[in-house]
Design a protein around this motif. Structure first.
Motif, short mmCIF file in Angstrom:
data_model
loop_
_atom_site.label_atom_id
_atom_site.label_comp_id
_atom_site.label_asym_id
_atom_site.label_seq_id
_atom_site.Cartn_x
_atom_site.Cartn_y
_atom_site.Cartn_z
N THR A 1 32.08 43.15 77.96
CA THR A 1 30.86 42.66 77.31
C THR A 1 29.95 42.10 78.40
OG1 THR A 1 31.59 40.37 77.05
CG2 THR A 1 32.25 41.95 75.32
N VAL B 1 29.15 39.10 78.69
CA VAL B 1 29.76 37.85 79.14
C VAL B 1 30.93 38.13 80.09
CG1 VAL B 1 31.03 35.80 78.40
CG2 VAL B 1 29.00 36.53 77.14
N SER B 2 31.77 39.11 79.75
CA SER B 2 32.92 39.40 80.62
C SER B 2 32.45 39.96 81.97
CB SER B 2 33.90 40.36 79.94
OG SER B 2 33.42 41.69 79.95
N ASP C 1 29.87 35.47 70.40
CA ASP C 1 31.22 35.95 70.14
C ASP C 1 32.25 35.06 70.85
OD1 ASP C 1 32.45 38.10 68.66
OD2 ASP C 1 33.25 38.85 70.55
N VAL C 2 31.81 34.41 71.95
CA VAL C 2 32.68 33.50 72.70
C VAL C 2 32.51 32.06 72.23
CG1 VAL C 2 33.15 32.56 75.01
CG2 VAL C 2 32.59 34.99 74.74
N GLU C 3 31.25 31.65 72.01
CA GLU C 3 30.95 30.24 71.76
C GLU C 3 30.68 29.91 70.30
OE1 GLU C 3 27.59 29.05 74.14
OE2 GLU C 3 28.95 28.40 75.74
N ASP D 1 27.00 38.59 72.36
CA ASP D 1 28.22 38.47 73.16
C ASP D 1 28.52 37.01 73.47
OD1 ASP D 1 28.49 41.20 73.11
OD2 ASP D 1 28.05 41.52 75.23
N ILE D 2 27.46 36.21 73.72
CA ILE D 2 27.66 34.78 73.98
C ILE D 2 28.23 34.10 72.73
CG2 ILE D 2 26.48 32.59 74.47
CD1 ILE D 2 24.47 34.28 76.20
N ALA E 1 36.60 40.43 72.99
CA ALA E 1 37.48 39.94 74.06
C ALA E 1 38.93 40.30 73.75
CB ALA E 1 37.32 38.43 74.22
N ASP E 2 39.32 40.09 72.47
CA ASP E 2 40.69 40.42 72.08
C ASP E 2 41.00 41.90 72.30
OD1 ASP E 2 40.83 37.82 71.35
OD2 ASP E 2 40.80 38.16 69.19
N GLY F 1 35.13 36.73 68.51
CA GLY F 1 36.10 36.87 69.59
C GLY F 1 36.83 38.20 69.58
N LEU G 1 29.34 33.55 81.56
CA LEU G 1 28.52 32.89 80.55
C LEU G 1 27.17 32.44 81.09
CD1 LEU G 1 30.55 30.51 78.19
CD2 LEU G 1 28.75 32.12 77.55
#
Lengths: 300, 300
Positions: free
Chosen positions: B253, B255-256, B231-233, B228-229, B247-248, B244, B260
């Motif tokens: 997740t 992270v959400s 997927d963001v970074e 998940d991290i 999130a889209d 991403g 973070l």
């Protein structure tokens, strides 16, 4: 030799169907969490449909060797789980794109495509969960032999390989030997595995299974020839699914390659030949004999 | 306690990847018949990609108990076949609709959707063919236990159930316990099965597997938090797939739900906890320890 009456075959079919439904019902109890929809889709596909030919064959084959019925029903339900998963995936829009199956909407119609993919995958896993369970047979060697048989019969060297050939059939002009090979894989392998698993449950060594294998090969081929005949002559309402699709897709079938009359003769000949493979067995194989004759008459 | 160097972990990864590729190459020899396309699609999906974390875990876990490496590689390849089939089906347009996987076009892009469904199904069957083969272990009881473990971990009470929850996640607002449960099923179950299968190959009785199960549970969860991290970074080129997307899609997740910073702390804490579960083992568990640390740093 006395033949079982049509009534006793119908009773055997009804009993196996009830037993398979009851086991699926028990194994697929709907959990109270977000997987609910998955289990409902699996139940929609697995419960209350079809003639349960494959479990019936496991039960009939196992009964020759006095196997406990509960073992045969569990093993037969595992084979049926494979059969059902293949129907769910086969019906998908990217495959045969069918709306109706066993008189009900197909899983992707009643639910959605993603759920249908997962329900098929889950029934696939369930088959091996059932076979690996000691409740299906106490002897791990017997369980392992059934698992190997079912995995091979359903994988790329069996059912899935036959389905791939079937996809290619639309683009190619297959001849009779190739169509025979296609069907031996696509439907024959799982029918053969059903009979074989009955013998495995009966602790029959591989070299003692020759006659049963001959029987299974012949009824598997007869089954598919009858399927092709019904695709031309059948009643959609009775079949519970769309018919005539192979012809529309321009696929070679036994009927297109042999003509209707020769196809019917061939199916009858194969059923007689299947029964002749059972000559070394007495009344204990009468159910297998009745199933062979039934293959010619089924409305599926 | 001495730690294996990064070099020895990298060597172990490279060796397992080479062994898994070689076995897939052998098992998936392309036949000279109309099933060619199916085998090519299976090879496209199975050979030459990924870090092979699951076979690596089987090998690392089995090596604690001095299991012959060839058994562990075969069993690990069976787990990987399940993982690969799930990726092929997950990437389908009706599921996550992904074009790239492991830096290559997904199977339905390189071939077509129907072939992708069948290639996934065939890899699924292949996994159980491998485990049921006496070459994977001579003891049928051991094979049966591995099969039961893998079938449960991949079916509706494991991976497929988690994927169903993941589909529902787009429509629901899952809280942290529900997302944790989702991931425990979706990726955790197969990671746990990998470690468990190593212990089964080592003839460790279920009650002796408690520490290994704790280890597997913790790295499985850490793995998904890192996912998940990333997927963001993360870097799409390094990841070999689109990022991403969760999130889209508005999916909850780690992270959400945690942010973070807390997600990173949590992953590190879980890896330390995973390693602490191995306290009763000596150097023989160093590879498992190195894998736990690697989970934090992988570029997948």
């Amino acid at each position: 030799m006395a033949q079982p009456s049509a009534t006793s075959l119908n009773e055997a079919i009804a009993q196996v169907a009830a037993d398979v439904d009851a086991l699926f019902d028990e194994l697929l109890a709907v959990p109270d969490d977000p997987r609910q929809r998955l289990f409902e889709a699996m139940r929609h596909a697995a419960i209350g449909g079809g003639k349960r030919l494959r479990p019936l064959l496991v039960v009939a084959s196992a009964s020759i060797f006095n196997v406990a019925r509960s073992y045969a029903v569990r093993a037969g339900t595992a084979v049926e789980a494979i059969h059902v998963y293949s129907l769910v995936h086969d019906d998908l829009p990217c495959m045969d794109d069918d709306d109706m199956r066993r008189g009900k909407p197909t899983v992707h119609k009643a639910f959605d495509e993603a759920t249908a993919v997962l329900a098929g995958d889950s029934l696939h896993a369930l088959a091996f969960e059932i076979l690996a369970d000691p409740a299906t047979h106490p002897d791990p060697f017997t369980r392992g032999e059934m698992i190997a048989t079912l995995a091979t019969a359903s994988g790329p060297d069996g059912m899935a390989g036959g389905q791939m050939m079937d996809l290619e059939a639309e683009k190619s002009n297959f001849d009779l030997p190739t169509v025979t090979r296609l069907q031996a894989l696509k439907t024959g392998a799982l029918i053969a595995a059903s009979v074989e698993i009955g013998a495995i449950l009966g602790h029959v060594a591989p070299e003692g299974r020759t006659h049963l294998r001959g029987y299974a090969r012949d009824i598997g081929l007869a089954f598919q020839i009858v399927d092709d005949i019904m695709d031309v002559e059948g009643d959609e309402a009775l079949a519970g699914k769309a018919l005539g699709k192979d012809a529309d897709a321009g696929k070679a079938t036994f009927v297109s390659l042999m003509g209707l009359d020769r196809a019917k003769q061939q199916a009858e000949m194969l059923v007689e030949q299947a029964i002749s493979h059972l000559a070394s067995y007495g009344h204990e194989a009468d159910l297998l004999r009745a199933i062979a004759r039934y293959v010619l008459e089924r409305d599926r």
